[in-house]
Design an enzyme around this catalytic site. Structure first.
Site, mmCIF file in Angstrom:
data_model
loop_
_atom_site.group_PDB
_atom_site.id
_atom_site.type_symbol
_atom_site.label_atom_id
_atom_site.label_comp_id
_atom_site.label_asym_id
_atom_site.label_seq_id
_atom_site.Cartn_x
_atom_site.Cartn_y
_atom_site.Cartn_z
ATOM 1 N N SER A 237 0.836 -1.171 -0.044
ATOM 2 C CA SER A 237 0.023 -0.065 0.049
ATOM 3 C C SER A 237 0.924 1.220 0.004
ATOM 4 O O SER A 237 1.667 1.331 -0.919
ATOM 5 C CB SER A 237 -1.025 -0.157 1.113
ATOM 6 O OG SER A 237 -1.978 0.797 1.172
ATOM 7 N N ASP B 162 -8.928 -6.452 -4.749
ATOM 8 C CA ASP B 162 -8.546 -5.260 -4.270
ATOM 9 C C ASP B 162 -9.403 -4.030 -4.870
ATOM 10 O O ASP B 162 -9.480 -3.956 -6.160
ATOM 11 C CB ASP B 162 -7.112 -5.051 -4.220
ATOM 12 C CG ASP B 162 -6.501 -3.946 -3.750
ATOM 13 O OD1 ASP B 162 -7.381 -3.023 -3.169
ATOM 14 O OD2 ASP B 162 -5.153 -3.979 -3.381
ATOM 15 N N HIS C 116 -8.242 -5.356 -0.203
ATOM 16 C CA HIS C 116 -6.968 -4.945 -0.235
ATOM 17 C C HIS C 116 -6.284 -5.211 0.965
ATOM 18 O O HIS C 116 -4.707 -5.435 0.735
ATOM 19 C CB HIS C 116 -7.023 -3.053 -0.015
ATOM 20 C CG HIS C 116 -5.700 -2.399 0.085
ATOM 21 N ND1 HIS C 116 -4.874 -2.327 -1.029
ATOM 22 C CD2 HIS C 116 -5.258 -1.824 0.906
ATOM 23 C CE1 HIS C 116 -3.914 -1.770 -0.607
ATOM 24 N NE2 HIS C 116 -4.008 -1.076 0.587
#
Length: 350
Positions: free
Chosen positions: A146, A299, A328
């Site tokens: 991320s 995601d 995610h």
């Protein structure tokens, strides 16, 4: 000059790095001092070829052995018996690194809302100061998910031959309008808190709780909510999904600050590996490391095709995918799949 650091010899140790010179940001503004908290596991070997560097996500901290304990720790994939594992709390974060609640030595007061804007490029440069301070010449594997993946990509760009392997998890080479939009709605929630603007560590806390609830909708997939948050038939109020989101917001509000959340989400928005580098494709082409980009099929925040794009444009890039209903956050959950993917990546090394 920077503080001379000593390589820890015990299995786990949390230390503080302090730069003795001002840290100039991409914006042109300057942090008069920079302090970064970092945690290490294991020891550096004589050849200095066993460094595994992990970059945490938005609200993470340096203690990677706690929040990623299915991957880092004794008898785990990255075992301190074999690797020197390090994770640095990113600048702007409230877990021991310079952040909006830190004292500005130029004024003698906490920064609060005067804390300067940070980019992922600034964060990568800050991590490199710690590397230099520890005397680490090269990194065996750099991993990030991320926001951490964004910072890792920026760092990999200028590490060049000093980085052997790069693993980017559920991330992107440039923040999409979709990501920026989610982050902006979260900052709007913080702004709507009547305490936002006060010079207090608690400022914006209720807004932060709402922001986290919004974020959770992007971290999960509808099928995951369907499976885990379904209320009994006939429910007309007090739905499990509502209770779950309130709980997640309250939990973050107890351990994080709205000021840091604001700064870090802005940094995520800023991410563009190609900025000032001719193009995004050209920037990716200059990354020397063997690269594994891992996407998550469910995601909704960083789409799988964004990870595929990274793999397709880095010369030594490859792509693998985690199959999960978790969305995610699967890179923080699906340990067995990730271990299998990583084993294959290392086995196929030249």
């Amino acid at each position: 000059m920077t503080e001379k650091l000593t390589i820890p010899s015990i299995e786990m140790r949390t230390e503080s790095f302090k730069s003795q010179t001002p840290f100039e940001l991409e914006s042109g503004k300057v942090l008069p001092e920079l302090e970064l908290t970092y945690t290490t596991y294991g020891s550096l070997n004589a050849e200095q070829n066993n460094v595994v560097w992990v970059v945490h996500a938005l609200t993470g901290d340096s203690k990677v052995g706690e929040w990623w304990n299915g991957m880092v720790g004794e008898d785990q994939f990255y075992d301190p018996a074999n690797y020197f594992i390090i994770c640095v709390n990113l600048p702007g974060s409230c877990y021991g690194s310079t952040n909006p609640l830190s004292i500005n030595s130029n004024t003698g007061d906490a920064y609060y809302y005067d804390f300067p804007f940070l980019t992922t490029r600034d964060m990568a440069r800050a991590l490199d100061l710690v590397r230099e301070g520890l005397g680490i010449r090269s990194i065996h594997t750099l991993l990030g998910g991320s926001l951490g993946g964004q910072v890792a990509l920026e760092w990999a760009y200028f590490l060049g031959e000093n980085l052997k392997n790069l693993v980017i998890l559920a991330s992107t080479a440039k923040s999409s309008p979709w990501v920026v939009g989610f982050n902006e709605t979260q900052r709007m929630a913080i702004e709507s808190d009547c305490t936002w603007g006060e010079k207090s560590p608690e400022a914006g806390r209720a807004g932060l709780e709402t922001a986290r609830a919004i974020a959770m909708l992007s971290y999960r997939h509808p099928s995951d909510f369907e499976r885990k948050q379904q209320s009994p038939e006939g429910t007309v109020d007090g739905f499990r999904a509502a209770t779950y989101l309130r709980y997640q917001g309250q939990k973050l509000g107890k351990r994080f600050t709205a000021l840091s959340y604001w700064v870090l989400s802005k940094a995520m928005d800023s991410h563009d590996l190609g900025r000032g580098r001719e193009s995004l494709e050209k920037a990716l082409e200059k990354i020397k490391a063997r690269t594994l980009a891992v996407g998550v099929d469910s995601d909704l925040l960083f789409l799988p095709q964004e990870s595929q794009y990274i793999a397709n444009h880095i010369p030594k890039g490859s792509y693998r995918e985690i199959k999960s209903t978790a969305g995610h956050d699967a890179f923080l959950i699906e340990f067995e799949q990730l271990k299998y993917i990583l084993r294959s990546f290392y086995l196929n090394a030249d």
